[in-house]
Write an enzyme that holds these catalytic residues in place. Structure first.
Site, short mmCIF file in Angstrom:
data_model
loop_
_atom_site.label_atom_id
_atom_site.label_comp_id
_atom_site.label_asym_id
_atom_site.label_seq_id
_atom_site.Cartn_x
_atom_site.Cartn_y
_atom_site.Cartn_z
N MET A 110 0.80 -1.22 0.00
CA MET A 110 0.00 0.00 0.00
C MET A 110 0.83 1.28 0.00
O MET A 110 0.30 2.36 0.20
CB MET A 110 -0.94 0.00 1.22
CG MET A 110 -1.91 -1.17 1.22
SD MET A 110 -2.85 -1.28 -0.32
CE MET A 110 -3.49 -2.95 -0.17
N HIS A 148 2.89 4.33 -1.67
CA HIS A 148 2.82 5.08 -2.92
C HIS A 148 4.18 5.10 -3.61
O HIS A 148 5.22 4.99 -2.96
CB HIS A 148 2.38 6.52 -2.65
CG HIS A 148 0.98 6.64 -2.12
ND1 HIS A 148 0.67 6.41 -0.80
CD2 HIS A 148 -0.18 6.95 -2.75
CE1 HIS A 148 -0.63 6.58 -0.63
NE2 HIS A 148 -1.17 6.91 -1.78
N MET A 199 8.39 4.81 5.42
CA MET A 199 8.57 3.43 4.98
C MET A 199 9.83 3.29 4.13
O MET A 199 10.51 2.25 4.18
CB MET A 199 7.35 2.95 4.21
CG MET A 199 6.08 2.81 5.04
SD MET A 199 6.31 1.77 6.50
CE MET A 199 6.86 0.24 5.77
N GLU A 200 10.14 4.32 3.37
CA GLU A 200 11.35 4.28 2.56
C GLU A 200 12.60 4.23 3.44
O GLU A 200 13.56 3.49 3.16
CB GLU A 200 11.40 5.50 1.63
CG GLU A 200 10.50 5.41 0.41
CD GLU A 200 9.01 5.50 0.73
OE1 GLU A 200 8.20 5.15 -0.14
OE2 GLU A 200 8.65 5.95 1.85
N ASP A 249 24.18 -10.93 4.15
CA ASP A 249 24.51 -11.73 2.96
C ASP A 249 26.00 -11.72 2.68
O ASP A 249 26.58 -12.75 2.32
CB ASP A 249 23.75 -11.18 1.74
CG ASP A 249 24.11 -11.92 0.47
OD1 ASP A 249 23.90 -13.14 0.41
OD2 ASP A 249 24.63 -11.27 -0.47
#
Length: 300
Positions: free
Chosen positions: A74, A76, A110-111, A125
């Site tokens: 959700m 953008h 969120m970014e 990793d």
């Protein structure tokens, strides 16, 4: 407050932001990856076979920020005007911090969180061949600005005082003392930088010292950058102007981040390069009292 990602039928939807105002929006998030000492040492020494761990992680974090809308359903699709990843070596691993910026109709929290997560996963990793026990934790939003909801600064940010330092002259290295008396609207008693102005007390984090050590500079001790208080566990320069701290018995307010360094001062001559102009902060004393080694620092 209601959840916004559900429509009137209770179904998930992307929030309509078309009517919102365009504002400058910034978000900062942080996280940690805990590892064995030998793994951390090999990262510092560039001895990981896959390559420069932090350089790869930095690129991955920025890419993660740009790909957030493809990963989180959700979110953008946002045009990012900037994304920056910082690393600090801590005793048992690496602390990662991401700051993301945009000018738009929705925020970039969120970014920033995605950037930190991807950067930490990339470190895992790169190093998993020698350390599968690594733990990624403490991923959180530190602060955000812009938008209808206004500014946010996390309240549970905590650190501690490593050293209280004093000098009777400006532009010289300060000497540690066990405790100092901080006077309201002045600063540290008998310190040359005290006065009725906005830069009454200077603070610098030991994590900033570590950056200088990684450049091969030795002999760094509390007070060498002319800071009144050497701190640990809190990234001071990432906090916004106006933030208030409870430090020991005092309450202090952040008034300035960084400064123009003294030309040819004793600190520059001895250290060669200074972190104070970018990462040191200055406060004024709102409530006076004693500050001692080991005292807690809390954002209030």
């Amino acid at each position: 407050m209601e959840f916004t990602h559900f429509n009137k039928n209770g179904r998930a939807h992307m929030v309509e932001v078309g009517d919102k105002e365009v504002t400058k929006r910034i978000a900062t998030a942080s996280g940690k990856i805990i590892m064995k000492k030998k793994t951390l040492d090999r990262i510092k020494e560039g001895q990981i076979k896959k390559g420069d761990v932090l350089s790869v992680s930095e690129i991955a974090g920025i890419m993660g920020a740009k790909q957030t809308s493809n990963l989180i359903p959700m979110c953008h699709n946002i045009f990012l005007s900037g994304a920056n990843i910082d690393f600090n070596f801590i005793e048992d691993g690496v602390q990662v911090q991401a700051t993301v910026k945009t000018e738009g109709k929705t925020g970039v929290e969120m970014e920033a969180l995605t950037a930190v997560s991807i950067a930490c996963l990339t470190i895992y990793d790169m190093c998993k061949a020698i350390d599968k026990d690594m733990i990624i934790n403490d991923i959180k939003l530190i602060k955000k600005s812009g938008g209808k909801s206004g500014d946010y600064v996390r309240k549970d940010i905590k650190g501690k005082v490593l050293s209280v330092n004093i000098s009777d002259k400006k532009g010289v290295i300060k000497k540690p003392i066990k405790e100092g008396v901080f006077i309201e609207e002045f600063g540290l008693e008998n310190d040359a930088h005290g006065g009725n102005w906005h830069r009454q007390v200077s603070l610098l984090a030991i994590e900033s010292f570590e950056k200088m050590k990684d450049l091969g500079i030795d002999g760094l001790v509390p007070g060498i950058f002319a800071e009144n208080i050497t701190t640990e566990g809190i990234e001071l320069f990432s906090l916004p102007i106006g933030t208030r701290f409870k430090i020991g018995e005092t309450i202090q307010e952040l008034t300035q981040i960084g400064k123009e360094c003294h030309t040819g001062c004793e600190i520059s001559k001895k250290v060669g390069k200074c972190v104070m102009p970018k990462e040191g902060i200055f406060t004024k004393i709102i409530k006076g009292g004693v500050v001692r080694e080991g005292d807690p620092i809390e954002v209030i």
